[in-house]
Structure formats: structure tokens, C-alpha cells
Design a protein around this motif. Structure first.
Motif, PDB file in Angstrom:
ATOM      1  N   TYR A 256      16.732 -20.012  -5.505  1.00  0.00           N
ATOM      2  CA  TYR A 256      15.668 -19.365  -6.294  1.00  0.00           C
ATOM      3  C   TYR A 256      15.815 -17.859  -6.056  1.00  0.00           C
ATOM      4  O   TYR A 256      15.878 -17.417  -4.902  1.00  0.00           O
ATOM      5  N   HIS A 257      15.891 -17.066  -7.141  1.00  0.00           N
ATOM      6  CA  HIS A 257      16.272 -15.658  -6.987  1.00  0.00           C
ATOM      7  C   HIS A 257      15.138 -14.660  -7.227  1.00  0.00           C
ATOM      8  O   HIS A 257      15.373 -13.586  -7.780  1.00  0.00           O
ATOM      9  N   ARG A 258      13.924 -15.014  -6.816  1.00  0.00           N
ATOM     10  CA  ARG A 258      12.822 -14.048  -6.921  1.00  0.00           C
ATOM     11  C   ARG A 258      12.397 -13.628  -5.525  1.00  0.00           C
ATOM     12  O   ARG A 258      12.472 -14.432  -4.580  1.00  0.00           O
ATOM     13  N   ILE A 259      11.968 -12.374  -5.417  1.00  0.00           N
ATOM     14  CA  ILE A 259      11.575 -11.831  -4.109  1.00  0.00           C
ATOM     15  C   ILE A 259      10.051 -11.737  -4.054  1.00  0.00           C
ATOM     16  O   ILE A 259       9.426 -11.235  -4.987  1.00  0.00           O
ATOM     17  N   HIS A 260       9.494 -12.219  -2.952  1.00  0.00           N
ATOM     18  CA  HIS A 260       8.039 -12.185  -2.761  1.00  0.00           C
ATOM     19  C   HIS A 260       7.687 -11.257  -1.596  1.00  0.00           C
ATOM     20  O   HIS A 260       8.548 -10.911  -0.781  1.00  0.00           O
ATOM     21  N   SER A 261       6.426 -10.932  -1.505  1.00  0.00           N
ATOM     22  CA  SER A 261       5.986 -10.032  -0.441  1.00  0.00           C
ATOM     23  C   SER A 261       5.875 -10.801   0.883  1.00  0.00           C
ATOM     24  O   SER A 261       5.255 -11.858   0.927  1.00  0.00           O
ATOM     25  N   PRO A 262       6.461 -10.262   1.975  1.00  0.00           N
ATOM     26  CA  PRO A 262       6.404 -10.985   3.259  1.00  0.00           C
ATOM     27  C   PRO A 262       5.055 -10.886   3.964  1.00  0.00           C
ATOM     28  O   PRO A 262       4.750 -11.714   4.816  1.00  0.00           O
ATOM     29  N   VAL A 263       4.275  -9.868   3.650  1.00  0.00           N
ATOM     30  CA  VAL A 263       2.955  -9.645   4.264  1.00  0.00           C
ATOM     31  C   VAL A 263       2.070  -8.890   3.253  1.00  0.00           C
ATOM     32  O   VAL A 263       2.554  -8.503   2.191  1.00  0.00           O
ATOM     33  N   ASP A 264       0.824  -8.669   3.615  1.00  0.00           N
ATOM     34  CA  ASP A 264      -0.006  -7.745   2.814  1.00  0.00           C
ATOM     35  C   ASP A 264       0.467  -6.336   3.160  1.00  0.00           C
ATOM     36  O   ASP A 264       0.497  -5.989   4.346  1.00  0.00           O
ATOM     37  N   TRP A 265       0.834  -5.548   2.198  1.00  0.00           N
ATOM     38  CA  TRP A 265       1.291  -4.189   2.506  1.00  0.00           C
ATOM     39  C   TRP A 265       1.160  -3.257   1.316  1.00  0.00           C
ATOM     40  O   TRP A 265       0.911  -3.694   0.201  1.00  0.00           O
ATOM     41  N   ASN A 266       1.299  -1.960   1.603  1.00  0.00           N
ATOM     42  CA  ASN A 266       1.257  -0.942   0.563  1.00  0.00           C
ATOM     43  C   ASN A 266       2.655  -0.370   0.381  1.00  0.00           C
ATOM     44  O   ASN A 266       3.218   0.192   1.320  1.00  0.00           O
ATOM     45  N   VAL A 267       3.193  -0.509  -0.824  1.00  0.00           N
ATOM     46  CA  VAL A 267       4.520   0.062  -1.104  1.00  0.00           C
ATOM     47  C   VAL A 267       4.323   1.514  -1.495  1.00  0.00           C
ATOM     48  O   VAL A 267       3.640   1.817  -2.480  1.00  0.00           O
ATOM     49  N   LEU A 268       4.913   2.406  -0.713  1.00  0.00           N
ATOM     50  CA  LEU A 268       4.723   3.837  -0.965  1.00  0.00           C
ATOM     51  C   LEU A 268       5.877   4.449  -1.761  1.00  0.00           C
ATOM     52  O   LEU A 268       5.671   5.318  -2.597  1.00  0.00           O
ATOM     53  N   VAL A 269       7.091   4.010  -1.456  1.00  0.00           N
ATOM     54  CA  VAL A 269       8.273   4.638  -2.066  1.00  0.00           C
ATOM     55  C   VAL A 269       9.245   3.566  -2.535  1.00  0.00           C
ATOM     56  O   VAL A 269       9.398   2.521  -1.903  1.00  0.00           O
ATOM     57  N   ARG A 270       9.915   3.847  -3.656  1.00  0.00           N
ATOM     58  CA  ARG A 270      11.037   3.015  -4.114  1.00  0.00           C
ATOM     59  C   ARG A 270      12.279   3.901  -4.165  1.00  0.00           C
ATOM     60  O   ARG A 270      12.217   5.029  -4.662  1.00  0.00           O
ATOM     61  N   ARG A 271      13.373   3.396  -3.638  1.00  0.00           N
ATOM     62  CA  ARG A 271      14.634   4.153  -3.661  1.00  0.00           C
ATOM     63  C   ARG A 271      15.705   3.285  -4.334  1.00  0.00           C
ATOM     64  O   ARG A 271      15.852   2.116  -3.974  1.00  0.00           O
ATOM     65  N   HIS A 272      16.455   3.862  -5.276  1.00  0.00           N
ATOM     66  CA  HIS A 272      17.508   3.100  -5.958  1.00  0.00           C
ATOM     67  C   HIS A 272      18.867   3.737  -5.677  1.00  0.00           C
ATOM     68  O   HIS A 272      19.101   4.894  -6.022  1.00  0.00           O
ATOM     69  N   PHE A 273      19.743   2.981  -5.053  1.00  0.00           N
ATOM     70  CA  PHE A 273      21.109   3.443  -4.759  1.00  0.00           C
ATOM     71  C   PHE A 273      22.042   2.800  -5.776  1.00  0.00           C
ATOM     72  O   PHE A 273      22.192   1.576  -5.786  1.00  0.00           O
ATOM     73  N   ALA A 274      22.667   3.608  -6.636  1.00  0.00           N
ATOM     74  CA  ALA A 274      23.615   3.060  -7.612  1.00  0.00           C
ATOM     75  C   ALA A 274      25.000   3.067  -6.981  1.00  0.00           C
ATOM     76  O   ALA A 274      25.708   4.069  -7.050  1.00  0.00           O
ATOM     77  N   GLY A 275      25.369   1.985  -6.362  1.00  0.00           N
ATOM     78  CA  GLY A 275      26.659   1.948  -5.664  1.00  0.00           C
ATOM     79  C   GLY A 275      27.647   1.008  -6.311  1.00  0.00           C
ATOM     80  O   GLY A 275      27.612   0.802  -7.522  1.00  0.00           O
ATOM     81  N   HIS A 276      28.503   0.429  -5.486  1.00  0.00           N
ATOM     82  CA  HIS A 276      29.464  -0.571  -5.978  1.00  0.00           C
ATOM     83  C   HIS A 276      28.739  -1.892  -6.194  1.00  0.00           C
ATOM     84  O   HIS A 276      27.553  -2.029  -5.881  1.00  0.00           O
ATOM     85  N   LYS A 351       2.028   6.168  -6.931  1.00  0.00           N
ATOM     86  CA  LYS A 351       0.729   6.831  -6.891  1.00  0.00           C
ATOM     87  C   LYS A 351      -0.398   5.815  -6.752  1.00  0.00           C
ATOM     88  O   LYS A 351      -0.219   4.674  -7.184  1.00  0.00           O
ATOM     89  N   PRO A 352      -1.551   6.160  -6.195  1.00  0.00           N
ATOM     90  CA  PRO A 352      -1.863   7.455  -5.602  1.00  0.00           C
ATOM     91  C   PRO A 352      -1.086   7.667  -4.305  1.00  0.00           C
ATOM     92  O   PRO A 352      -0.907   6.724  -3.538  1.00  0.00           O
ATOM     93  N   GLU A 353      -0.610   8.880  -4.104  1.00  0.00           N
ATOM     94  CA  GLU A 353       0.242   9.197  -2.962  1.00  0.00           C
ATOM     95  C   GLU A 353      -0.459   8.822  -1.647  1.00  0.00           C
ATOM     96  O   GLU A 353      -1.641   9.124  -1.461  1.00  0.00           O
ATOM     97  N   GLY A 354       0.269   8.158  -0.790  1.00  0.00           N
ATOM     98  CA  GLY A 354      -0.305   7.725   0.489  1.00  0.00           C
ATOM     99  C   GLY A 354      -0.911   6.327   0.432  1.00  0.00           C
ATOM    100  O   GLY A 354      -1.186   5.723   1.452  1.00  0.00           O
ATOM    101  N   VAL A 355      -1.147   5.850  -0.780  1.00  0.00           N
ATOM    102  CA  VAL A 355      -1.700   4.493  -0.942  1.00  0.00           C
ATOM    103  C   VAL A 355      -0.677   3.590  -1.627  1.00  0.00           C
ATOM    104  O   VAL A 355      -0.404   2.474  -1.193  1.00  0.00           O
ATOM    105  N   GLY A 356      -0.065   4.109  -2.680  1.00  0.00           N
ATOM    106  CA  GLY A 356       0.981   3.381  -3.386  1.00  0.00           C
ATOM    107  C   GLY A 356       0.496   2.126  -4.081  1.00  0.00           C
ATOM    108  O   GLY A 356      -0.627   2.066  -4.578  1.00  0.00           O
ATOM    109  N   VAL A 357       1.341   1.112  -4.074  1.00  0.00           N
ATOM    110  CA  VAL A 357       1.023  -0.152  -4.743  1.00  0.00           C
ATOM    111  C   VAL A 357       0.713  -1.201  -3.684  1.00  0.00           C
ATOM    112  O   VAL A 357       1.514  -1.420  -2.775  1.00  0.00           O
ATOM    113  N   MET A 358      -0.443  -1.843  -3.809  1.00  0.00           N
ATOM    114  CA  MET A 358      -0.826  -2.862  -2.819  1.00  0.00           C
ATOM    115  C   MET A 358      -0.260  -4.221  -3.218  1.00  0.00           C
ATOM    116  O   MET A 358      -0.373  -4.629  -4.370  1.00  0.00           O
TER     117      MET A 358
END
Lengths: 371, 45
Positions: A256-276, A351-358
Motif C-alpha cells: 500500500y503506497h500511501r503515507i500517514h502521519s505517525p503522531v499528532d504534529w504540526n508540519v512547518l516546512v516542506r522541502r523538495h529535492f529534485a535529484g536522481h 502558514k501561519p508561520e510557526g504553526v503550519g499544518v496540523m
């Protein structure tokens, strides 16, 4: 070379029997001959691969650990346009399959990669393409979330490759025995990754042996602190100590290829690396250096009840793109604009900065797509 | 495809409070795991 040597001889023999017109007859046999040779070669390679896989499985059961050994095939992979191959694969698997054929195709896929079709949320003929089927959701209740509030749950279905505790500024994760990569390279130089203490990665296998020395070490530092300053001692005992841990989970094509949240958390930043987009199978981990650090990946960083949290989703040749449900406009595995992949990652501060996405424990976060 | 999780969790006991809990993985290398299954636990002191 055997074929090259044999073919002129047989052509000449045929020419002498028929008494001429050797070129046309030779050409007529050339195509079926080459096809048969190619099929035989592919069959032999497949058999060899099955044999190698069986050997790896047997060795692992006996507790043998494989070492890093770069080889010619790994060097050759670097020259292939794997990102383009991945996108072509994505295009092909996105082609709509006739309704009558769908159950047969998906059952064949499930048999080959050991997927459980009973868990699929929809009837098989409702998945228009292999790509749709691959990224299918599951029936309600198929993945109950551990109710313990003091547990961290698996974000994916997969196989545990590595886990342990990280220590020190340059903490490393072992890719395979004999080769490691740094956590900051994986997550990005601008990562919020907290620096814990001096030392090295503490792998799960060495946990028990190192536990006593760790305790000894902490006693010593405690002794030193006690002598040095009572104020420092108070601060240390009042604050609960936090360690930095990691876990690497590999998803097979049938998982099954979907990713779920491991805990309750706030996502503040997303980073995308375009590599190989190297393959991520067992053999690749043993032969391609910096595999996880070089491949295209999306990193989500944030905070949870106990401090720092990061989830890195790493793509591969066949499963090259990553879809984020909290940021649907993000596109990965795009045509490459630059020749080199060494540019900085593309970053998005939620956004909002410091809170992000819950996100709630068990909530769907992302999915791996074909190509 | 692969997923790497990096996270902070309670670790070694503080000298004063020996009941403080540390995070412990409940998995082994090579284990098959599914979404929602516990990978590790800790207990609040």
C-alpha cells in the motif's frame, strides 16, 4: 560472440546447399534469431536475479549482513536517463485499461507483487489504470491506528531496514554495512534538526552493548557537572532529556503506497529535492553510494509533543512522483531543467508561520505515484 | 520507494528522576510493518 561466429557459418552452409541468394535468406533469419537470443538472454537474467534474491534472503535469515560494494552496473545506471524512463513508465501505466481486462491485469499484478486485493476500497473494475490501482485507498478499518497515546505508529506499509538513535552534529545513518550518509544531507542543510550530543549513530544492533557504556558515560558527566556547578545540575535534572531517533522503511511494489502521519504534529516546512531516480531495491542499496541522498525526495519537517519530527519520502525509478495531500499543487518528477542535480532544495514554509499544518495521528499525508 | 522518519523522543533517564521513561522501539530489522502499528513507545513519568 558464439552467435556471431556461428551465424556466418550457417549462412555459408545454406548458400552452398541452395546454390545462391545467401543475403536474402540470411536477413530473413536474422530478426527471429536476434529475437530468440534476446528472449533467452532476458530469461537467463531473470533466472539469475531470482537466484540472487533467494541467496540474499537465505543469507539474511542466517544473520549475514551484506557490505557496500559499488559495481559496474551501478556506474552504468548513472548514465541512464532514469527520470525520463520513470515519466514514460508513468505515462504507460496511466493509460486507461478496458473494463473487462482490469480485474485480470490487477490480479496478475497482485499475484506478482503479493498485494492483498481484499483490502482495496473499490471493486477492481473501477480502477481505470494501473496507476490508479497502484495508489488505491484501503477499505475502512483495514489499518487500525494504535490507540496508545504514548506510541509512535508506522506511517507506511513496508519492511524495516534500519532504526536506531542518532548522536552528534554529523549524525550518520547506515545505508548498508560499510557505507553511511549524513542526516543533514538527507533532510537539507537548512533543516530544523536539533543537535543532540557528541558521538556517533547508535544502531539498533549495538543498542544493548552500548547501553551500559552510555549509562557509565552519563554518570561521569553527571559527576563532573555536580562538581562544577550546582546551578547546572538543577537545570539538567529539571528538563526531560530528548534523544534523536530514526527509522528507514522500504516499500515493495505490492505494498500500500500511501503515507500517514505517525503522531499528532504540526508540519512547518516542506522541502523538495529534485535529484536522481535510482531504483531503491536491496541490490541498489548495496551498490549505489548516497542512494537516499541523491534520489528525488520530499521532506516534511515540524514539531510534535516530544520535539522535532521529519518524514522523508524518497522516490525511485518506478515510483517517481510524490503527491502531498496537504499541498496538492506540488509537482515532483518534472522534466529536468539543469544538467546537475546539486542545486538547493525548493522550500515551502507553511502558514501561519510557526504553526503550519496540523496533522492527526494516522491521517493521510502523501502518496507515491507510478512514474 | 522508501520513507525515513527522524524524530525526537524521551531518552536516557535524568539523574534525579529514575522513573522518567525513554523511547523504545518495538520493531526489529527486517520486520514487516503496516500503517498504524506501533513502532515504539514511551511512558510519561
Amino acid at each position: 560472440s558464439w552467435y556471431a561466429k556461428q551465424f556466418p557459418t550457417t549462412s555459408q552452409a545454406r548458400a552452398s546447399v541452395s546454390g545462391g541468394n545467401s543475403d536474402s535468406q540470411g536477413n530473413a533469419f536474422l530478426l527471429p534469431g536476434a529475437t530468440v537470443a534476446t528472449l533467452l538472454m532476458l530469461g537467463a537474467l531473470h533466472a539469475r536475479r531470482l537466484y540472487d534474491d533467494k541467496k540474499v534472503e537465505d543469507a539474511r535469515e542466517k544473520g549475514v549482513e551484506f557490505e557496500f560494494q559499488p559495481d559496474v552496473k551501478a556506474a552504468f545506471l548513472r548514465m541512464l536517463p532514469l527520470r525520463s524512463i520513470s515519466r514514460v513508465w508513468g505515462f504507460l501505466t496511466n493509460v486507461e485499461i478496458p473494463v473487462w481486462l482490469r480485474p485480470h491485469v490487477y490480479r496478475a499484478w497482485a499475484r506478482a507483487f503479493r498485494s492483498n486485493l481484499e483490502e482495496a476500497a473499490l471493486p477492481l473494475d473501477e480502477y481505470a489504470s494501473l496507476r490508479d490501482f497502484f495508489v488505491r485507498t484501503l477499505r475502512e478499518g483495514c489499518r487500525p491506528i494504535d490507540p496508545d497515546p504514548y506510541s509512535l505508529v508506522s506511517p507506511v506499509d513496508g519492511t524495516i531496514l534500519r532504526f536506531g538513535e542518532l548522536k552528534g552534529a554529523g549524525a550518520m545513518i547506515e545505508q548498508v554495512k560499510g557505507f553511511s550518509y549524513s542526516v543533514s544531507s538527507l533532510l537539507g542543510a537548512s533543516s530544523l534538526l536539533p543537535i543532540i550530543a557528541e558521538g556517533h549513530t547508535q544502531d539498533d544492533s549495538s543498542t544493548i552493548e552500548q547501553e551500559s557504556s552510555q549509562r557509565e558515560k552519563s554518570k561521569k558527566s553527571w559527576w563532573r557537572i555536580s562538581l562544577a556547578s550546582p546551578k547546572v545540575r538543577e537545570t539538567v535534572s529539571a528538563c526531560p532529556m530528548k534523544g534523536l531517533y530514526y527509522c528507514v522503511i522500504y516499500l515493495k511494489p505490492g505494498d500500500y503506497h500511501r503515507i500517514h502521519s505517525p503522531v499528532d504534529w504540526n508540519v512547518l516546512v516542506r522541502r523538495h529535492f529534485a535529484g536522481h531516480l535510482f531504483p531503491l531495491n536491496e541490490r541498489a542499496t548495496r551498490t549505489i553510494r548516497n542512494l537516499y541522498v541523491e534520489n528525488e525526495r520530499v521532506v516534511l519537517e515540524g514539531l510534535w509533543q516530544q520535539g522535532y519530527m521529519a518524514v522523508a519520502a524518497i522516490g525511485a525509478t518506478n515510483i517517481g512522483s510524490i503527491e502531498l495531500f496537504i499541498e496538492p499543487e506540488l509537482r515532483t518528477n518534472r522534466p529536468r531543467k539543469k544538467l546537475l542535480h546539486s542545486g538547493p532544495p525548493e522550500e515551502c514554509v507553511y502558514k501561519p508561520e510557526g504553526v503550519g499544518v496540523m496533522l492527526k495521528k494516522g491521517e493521510e499525508v502523501a502518496a507515491f505515484n507510478m512514474g | 520507494s522508501t520513507v525515513v522518519l527522524v524524530f525526537q523522543a524521551p531518552t536516557l533517564k535524568s539523574p534525579k528522576n529514575s522513573n522518567a521513561s525513554e523511547f523504545r522501539f518495538s520493531i526489529r530489522r527486517g520486520d514487516r510493518i503496516r500503517v498504524g502499528e506501533a513502532m515504539g513507545r514511551w511512558h510519561d513519568s
